[in-house]
Design a protein around this motif. Structure first.
Motif, PDB file in Angstrom:
ATOM      1  N   CYS A  16       0.817  -1.210   0.000  1.00  0.00           N
ATOM      2  CA  CYS A  16       0.000   0.000   0.000  1.00  0.00           C
ATOM      3  C   CYS A  16       0.852   1.262   0.000  1.00  0.00           C
ATOM      4  CB  CYS A  16      -0.953   0.006   1.192  1.00  0.00           C
ATOM      5  SG  CYS A  16      -0.094   0.051   2.769  1.00  0.00           S
ATOM      6  N   ASN A  17       2.180   1.105  -0.037  1.00  0.00           N
ATOM      7  CA  ASN A  17       3.121   2.227  -0.018  1.00  0.00           C
ATOM      8  C   ASN A  17       2.954   3.125   1.193  1.00  0.00           C
ATOM      9  OD1 ASN A  17       4.425   1.440  -2.361  1.00  0.00           O
ATOM     10  ND2 ASN A  17       2.971   2.537  -3.652  1.00  0.00           N
ATOM     11  N   ASP A  18       2.351   2.626   2.230  1.00  0.00           N
ATOM     12  CA  ASP A  18       2.214   3.345   3.487  1.00  0.00           C
ATOM     13  C   ASP A  18       3.292   2.821   4.421  1.00  0.00           C
ATOM     14  OD1 ASP A  18       1.069   5.239   5.115  1.00  0.00           O
ATOM     15  OD2 ASP A  18      -0.653   4.018   5.683  1.00  0.00           O
ATOM     16  N   SER A  19       3.939   3.712   5.128  1.00  0.00           N
ATOM     17  CA  SER A  19       4.928   3.272   6.098  1.00  0.00           C
ATOM     18  C   SER A  19       4.746   4.081   7.373  1.00  0.00           C
ATOM     19  CB  SER A  19       6.350   3.406   5.546  1.00  0.00           C
ATOM     20  OG  SER A  19       6.647   4.740   5.226  1.00  0.00           O
ATOM     21  N   VAL A  20       5.455   3.660   8.390  1.00  0.00           N
ATOM     22  CA  VAL A  20       5.335   4.291   9.693  1.00  0.00           C
ATOM     23  C   VAL A  20       6.311   5.459   9.774  1.00  0.00           C
ATOM     24  CG1 VAL A  20       5.485   3.911  12.176  1.00  0.00           C
ATOM     25  CG2 VAL A  20       4.740   2.056  10.686  1.00  0.00           C
ATOM     26  N   VAL A  21       5.809   6.623  10.156  1.00  0.00           N
ATOM     27  CA  VAL A  21       6.669   7.776  10.366  1.00  0.00           C
ATOM     28  C   VAL A  21       7.338   7.644  11.728  1.00  0.00           C
ATOM     29  CG1 VAL A  21       6.769  10.289  10.563  1.00  0.00           C
ATOM     30  CG2 VAL A  21       5.228   9.229   8.904  1.00  0.00           C
ATOM     31  N   TYR A  22       6.533   7.451  12.752  1.00  0.00           N
ATOM     32  CA  TYR A  22       7.053   7.164  14.088  1.00  0.00           C
ATOM     33  C   TYR A  22       5.937   6.604  14.962  1.00  0.00           C
ATOM     34  CZ  TYR A  22       5.269  11.792  15.573  1.00  0.00           C
ATOM     35  OH  TYR A  22       4.480  12.873  15.850  1.00  0.00           O
ATOM     36  N   ALA A  23       6.353   6.020  16.074  1.00  0.00           N
ATOM     37  CA  ALA A  23       5.406   5.461  17.038  1.00  0.00           C
ATOM     38  C   ALA A  23       5.867   5.866  18.428  1.00  0.00           C
ATOM     39  CB  ALA A  23       5.353   3.941  16.919  1.00  0.00           C
ATOM     40  N   VAL A  24       4.927   6.265  19.258  1.00  0.00           N
ATOM     41  CA  VAL A  24       5.241   6.643  20.638  1.00  0.00           C
ATOM     42  C   VAL A  24       4.410   5.808  21.597  1.00  0.00           C
ATOM     43  CG1 VAL A  24       5.933   9.015  20.087  1.00  0.00           C
ATOM     44  CG2 VAL A  24       3.569   8.541  20.644  1.00  0.00           C
ATOM     45  N   VAL A  25       4.968   5.543  22.745  1.00  0.00           N
ATOM     46  CA  VAL A  25       4.246   4.825  23.784  1.00  0.00           C
ATOM     47  C   VAL A  25       3.480   5.867  24.587  1.00  0.00           C
ATOM     48  CG1 VAL A  25       4.431   3.272  25.758  1.00  0.00           C
ATOM     49  CG2 VAL A  25       6.081   3.097  23.896  1.00  0.00           C
ATOM     50  N   SER A  26       2.155   5.717  24.631  1.00  0.00           N
ATOM     51  CA  SER A  26       1.355   6.708  25.343  1.00  0.00           C
ATOM     52  C   SER A  26       0.816   6.174  26.668  1.00  0.00           C
ATOM     53  CB  SER A  26       0.219   7.219  24.456  1.00  0.00           C
ATOM     54  OG  SER A  26      -0.581   6.171  24.008  1.00  0.00           O
ATOM     55  N   GLY A  27       1.346   5.048  27.116  1.00  0.00           N
ATOM     56  CA  GLY A  27       0.951   4.506  28.406  1.00  0.00           C
ATOM     57  C   GLY A  27       0.902   2.993  28.374  1.00  0.00           C
TER      58      GLY A  27
END
Length: 171
Positions: A16-27
């Protein structure tokens, strides 16, 4: 000499040509256990190149499995000569025998997971667009979804069972 865009060279790119920019842990939330010791699920807020944001709940064991899959995948590709240089995959401390899960341990792991995803997704773009990463961070039925009620910033669990989630999740 194969073409630059050949499928065998760049199979890490998602369809789908979608990738992750970033991921953060929110809890994190306590996962209901059948045994005496609690376990925790870490809530990840994932930002995609499609300018969408999704949420995921993953256990520490799930994240260790992700790390192991990525290490094996990129190691295999490098050994086969499909990559010019090794791809860096950060390491987690891992589980230790006879170490009881507690809120203190969950807080330590929260910081460790935060660093893991920052290093993992901030490095080689082959990682953030890799199918293993995309599948791991893609929405599952049990993942939280943004609440559509009254303008607050809560997210709902998406699960129909009562898993004892805390205030991060509406019921």
């Amino acid at each position: 000499m194969p073409l630059l865009g050949s499928a065998d060279r760049y199979e890490a790119l998602s369809s789908c040509n979608d990738s992750v920019v970033y991921a953060v842990v929110s809890g994190f939330v306590e996962k209901k256990q059948k045994y005496w010791f609690p376990d925790y699920l870490y809530v990840l807020e994932i930002y995609w190149t499609s300018k969408t944001t999704t949420y995921a709940k993953r256990s520490y064991s799930d994240i260790i499995t992700l790390q192991e899959q990525l290490l094996a995948y990129f190691s295999e590709k490098y050994d086969a000569g499909l990559l010019k240089s090794p791809v860096y995959v950060p390491r987690l401390q891992g589980k230790k025998m006879f170490r009881q899960n507690s809120i203190d341990l969950a807080e330590q792991r929260e910081a460790e997971i935060q660093n893991f995803f920052r290093e993992l997704l901030g490095g080689n773009p082959l990682v953030s667009s890799n199918k293993i990463v995309i599948d791991f961070l893609s929405r599952r039925h049990s993942d939280p979804t943004p609440s559509t009620s009254g303008g607050d910033n809560h997210v709902t669990s998406g699960e129909d069972d009562d898993d004892g989630d805390d205030v991060l999740f509406d019921r």
